[in-house]
Design an enzyme around this catalytic site. Structure first.
Site, short mmCIF file in Angstrom:
data_model
loop_
_atom_site.label_atom_id
_atom_site.label_comp_id
_atom_site.label_asym_id
_atom_site.label_seq_id
_atom_site.Cartn_x
_atom_site.Cartn_y
_atom_site.Cartn_z
N ARG A 92 10.58 -8.19 -4.12
CA ARG A 92 10.21 -6.80 -3.87
C ARG A 92 11.31 -5.87 -4.40
NH1 ARG A 92 8.64 -9.84 0.67
NH2 ARG A 92 6.42 -9.70 1.15
N ASP A 152 4.63 -8.65 8.44
CA ASP A 152 5.39 -9.89 8.70
C ASP A 152 5.25 -10.28 10.17
OD1 ASP A 152 7.40 -9.49 6.05
OD2 ASP A 152 6.70 -7.70 7.05
N ARG A 155 1.86 -11.75 10.63
CA ARG A 155 1.82 -13.12 10.10
C ARG A 155 2.49 -14.08 11.09
NH1 ARG A 155 3.52 -11.04 4.05
NH2 ARG A 155 1.40 -10.96 3.21
N HIS A 179 11.59 -5.70 4.81
CA HIS A 179 10.31 -6.34 4.50
C HIS A 179 10.58 -7.09 3.20
CE1 HIS A 179 6.20 -7.19 3.60
NE2 HIS A 179 6.17 -6.38 2.56
P1 NAD Z 1 -2.27 -2.08 -7.67
O1 NAD Z 1 -1.64 -2.21 -9.01
O2 NAD Z 1 -3.58 -2.74 -7.41
O3 NAD Z 1 -2.44 -0.54 -7.29
C1 NAD Z 1 -1.50 0.42 -7.54
C2 NAD Z 1 -2.25 1.70 -7.82
O4 NAD Z 1 -1.29 2.75 -7.95
C3 NAD Z 1 -3.05 1.66 -9.13
O5 NAD Z 1 -4.41 2.01 -8.87
C4 NAD Z 1 -2.35 2.69 -10.00
O6 NAD Z 1 -3.24 3.38 -10.88
C5 NAD Z 1 -1.75 3.62 -8.96
N1 NAD Z 1 -0.64 4.42 -9.45
C6 NAD Z 1 0.42 4.03 -10.21
N2 NAD Z 1 1.22 5.08 -10.44
C7 NAD Z 1 0.68 6.15 -9.81
C8 NAD Z 1 1.03 7.51 -9.69
N3 NAD Z 1 2.13 7.98 -10.26
N4 NAD Z 1 0.24 8.30 -8.98
C9 NAD Z 1 -0.89 7.84 -8.39
N5 NAD Z 1 -1.29 6.56 -8.48
C10 NAD Z 1 -0.51 5.73 -9.19
O7 NAD Z 1 -1.17 -2.58 -6.62
P2 NAD Z 1 -1.43 -3.05 -5.11
O8 NAD Z 1 -1.66 -4.52 -5.09
O9 NAD Z 1 -2.42 -2.12 -4.50
O10 NAD Z 1 0.02 -2.80 -4.48
C11 NAD Z 1 0.51 -1.49 -4.28
C12 NAD Z 1 1.89 -1.55 -3.64
O11 NAD Z 1 1.77 -2.06 -2.30
C13 NAD Z 1 2.85 -2.50 -4.37
O12 NAD Z 1 4.13 -1.92 -4.41
C14 NAD Z 1 2.88 -3.73 -3.46
O13 NAD Z 1 4.08 -4.48 -3.59
C15 NAD Z 1 2.77 -3.05 -2.11
N6 NAD Z 1 2.39 -3.93 -1.00
C16 NAD Z 1 3.03 -3.70 0.17
C17 NAD Z 1 2.78 -4.49 1.27
C18 NAD Z 1 3.53 -4.22 2.55
O14 NAD Z 1 3.54 -5.03 3.49
N7 NAD Z 1 4.19 -3.08 2.67
C19 NAD Z 1 1.86 -5.54 1.17
C20 NAD Z 1 1.20 -5.73 -0.05
C21 NAD Z 1 1.48 -4.92 -1.13
#
Ligand code: NAD
Length: 318
Positions: A92, A152, A155, A179
Site C-alpha cells: 500500500r 482488518d 477480517r 492499514h
Molecule cells: P479502481 O481503479 O477500480 O478505481 C479507482 C477510480 O478512481 C477509477 O474509477 C478512476 O477513474 C478514479 N480516479 C482516478 N483518479 C481520479 C481523480 N483524480 N478524480 C476522480 N476519480 C479518479 O480502484 P479500486 O479497486 O476501486 O480502489 C480504489 C482505492 O481503494 C485504492 O487505493 C485501493 O488500494 C483502496 N482500497 C482501500 C481499502 C481499505 O481498506 N481502505 C480496501 C480496498 C481498496
C-alpha cells in the site's frame, strides 16, 4: 449542480471497484437520501448511476446521479475512493506519491465548492492519505476520518468467529496500527462474549496461540491473497464504509477502528493511524486509549514510525 432535497447527501469521489461497491451497498441498505457519483471517467460514473437507479424499484427510494464537485457544497459526507490501487506484489505504501498528488486536486476541488461536512477516506495508503486530506482541507481533524483498520478488524473477527465456531458479531477484537504490513492484533483486549481469548489459550487444550498467530497473519496478508486471485478487494471495504456512514449520519456513537490523528494518546503525535474511536455526527468524538501490553505498545509505535517515515513525500506536496 443539483439543489439539495430534504435529507442526507453522500458524494463518492472515484467510482471504481470500491466506490461502486459502496454505492451498491448504500442503495441496498437504504442509508442515505441522495447519492452523487463523481469520477475522472465521467462515463463510468454515469453508467453506474443509471445501473443503480434501475434497481430502485427493488430498494428504498433515494436520488442517485452522476455529478460534479459542485454537488459537494451540499454534502454531509464526501467519501474518497479514487486513485490507483495495489497491483500484484505492490504494498500500500508504494502508492503514496501517485495518490497524494491526485488527492491534492480532489480535496481542493471539494473545498472550492464550499463543502463543510465530513471526509471519509478509503484510498491507500489510507492513513497517509487521510493525513494529507486533513492538511489539504484545513478542516478540524474530527471531520477527516480514514477507514483505517475497520476492514482488518472485520477480517479478524470473521476468522476468529470461524475458529471458535461463534457468530463473528460476538467476537470483540481489534486490529490497530497502519492499514498495512505493520498492523497489530490486540490480543490483550480480545474476547468472545466477554471471555478473554487469552483465557481460552490458557484453559482450553483446543485453542493454540500459534494457530491464533496464523489467523492474524492471514488477516494482515488478506489483501495480497485476494489481489492474487481476483485483482482487487472491494466488497468487504464497501460494507465497512457503509457501517461508518451509518455511525456518522445516524449519530450512533459507535466504537470502530478508524484512522485518526493522534495528539498524545498512546504516546503518539502528528500521525493518522488505526485506533478504536467513538464515531458520531460530529465525526470522531473520542479516541479510546486501551491499556495495551508492552509488546502491543511497542508494535504500535513501530507502525507509527513506519507511517511517519513514509509520509515524507506528502509533507513536500503540502
Ligand atoms: P479502481 O481503479 O477500480 O478505481 C479507482 C477510480 O478512481 C477509477 O474509477 C478512476 O477513474 C478514479 N480516479 C482516478 N483518479 C481520479 C481523480 N483524480 N478524480 C476522480 N476519480 C479518479 O480502484 P479500486 O479497486 O476501486 O480502489 C480504489 C482505492 O481503494 C485504492 O487505493 C485501493 O488500494 C483502496 N482500497 C482501500 C481499502 C481499505 O481498506 N481502505 C480496501 C480496498 C481498496
Amino acid at each position: 449542480m443539483e439543489k439539495r432535497g430534504k435529507g442526507t447527501r453522500v458524494v463518492i469521489i472515484g467510482t471504481g471497484f470500491v466506490g461502486s461497491s459502496y454505492a451498491y451497498a448504500l442503495l441496498n441498505q437504504g442509508v442515505v437520501d441522495e447519492l452523487v457519483l463523481v469520477d475522472l471517467n465521467k462515463e463510468k460514473a454515469e453508467g453506474d448511476a443509471m445501473d443503480l437507479n434501475h434497481g430502485m424499484p427493488f430498494g428504498s427510494p433515494m436520488r442517485i446521479w452522476a455529478g460534479t464537485y459542485q454537488d459537494c457544497s451540499e454534502a454531509d459526507l464526501v467519501v474518497i475512493t479514487a486513485g490507483a490501487n495495489q497491483g500484484p506484489g505492490e504494498t500500500r505504501l508504494d502508492l503514496i506519491e501517485k495518490n497524494a498528488k491526485i488527492f491534492k486536486n480532489i480535496v481542493a476541488s471539494v473545498m472550492d465548492s464550499g463543502f463543510n461536512g465530513i471526509f471519509l477516506v478509503a484510498t491507500n495508503p489510507v492513513d497517509i492519505l487521510s493525513y494529507a486530506t486533513w492538511k489539504f482541507s484545513g478542516l478540524p481533524m474530527e471531520r477527516v476520518i480514514g477507514s483505517g483498520t475497520i476492514l482488518d478488524t472485520a477480517r479478524f473477527r470473521f476468522l476468529l468467529g470461524q475458529y471458535f465456531d461463534v457468530d463473528s458479531r460476538n467476537v470483540h477484537a481489534y486490529i490497530m496500527g497502519e492499514h498495512g504490513d505493520t498492523e497489530l492484533p490486540v490480543w490483550s483486549h480480545a474476547d468472545i462474549g466477554g471471555k478473554p481469548i487469552l483465557t481460552y489459550v490458557k484453559e482450553d487444550n483446543h485453542v493454540e496461540m500459534n494457530e491464533l498467530d496464523t489467523i492474524f497473519t492471514n488477516v494482515r496478508d488478506a489483501a495480497y491473497h485476494i489481489i492474487e486471485r481476483k485483482g482487487a478487494t472491494y466488497y468487504g471495504i464497501a460494507m465497512g464504509l457503509v457501517r461508518l456512514t451509518k455511525a456518522i449520519l445516524r449519530n450512533e456513537n459507535s466504537v470502530l477502528t478508524i484512522s485518526t490523528l493522534l495528539k498524545g494518546k498512546y504516546g503518539l503525535d502528528d500521525v493518522y493511524i488505526g485506533v478504536p474511536a467513538i464515531v458520531n455526527r460530529q465525526g470522531i468524538r473520542e479516541v479510546l486509549e486501551l491499556n495495551l501490553s508492552e509488546e502491543e505498545h511497542k508494535k504500535l509505535h513501530h507502525s507509527a514510525s513506519v507511517l511517519k517515515q513514509a509520509m515524507k513525500p506528502v509533507h513536500d506536496i503540502v
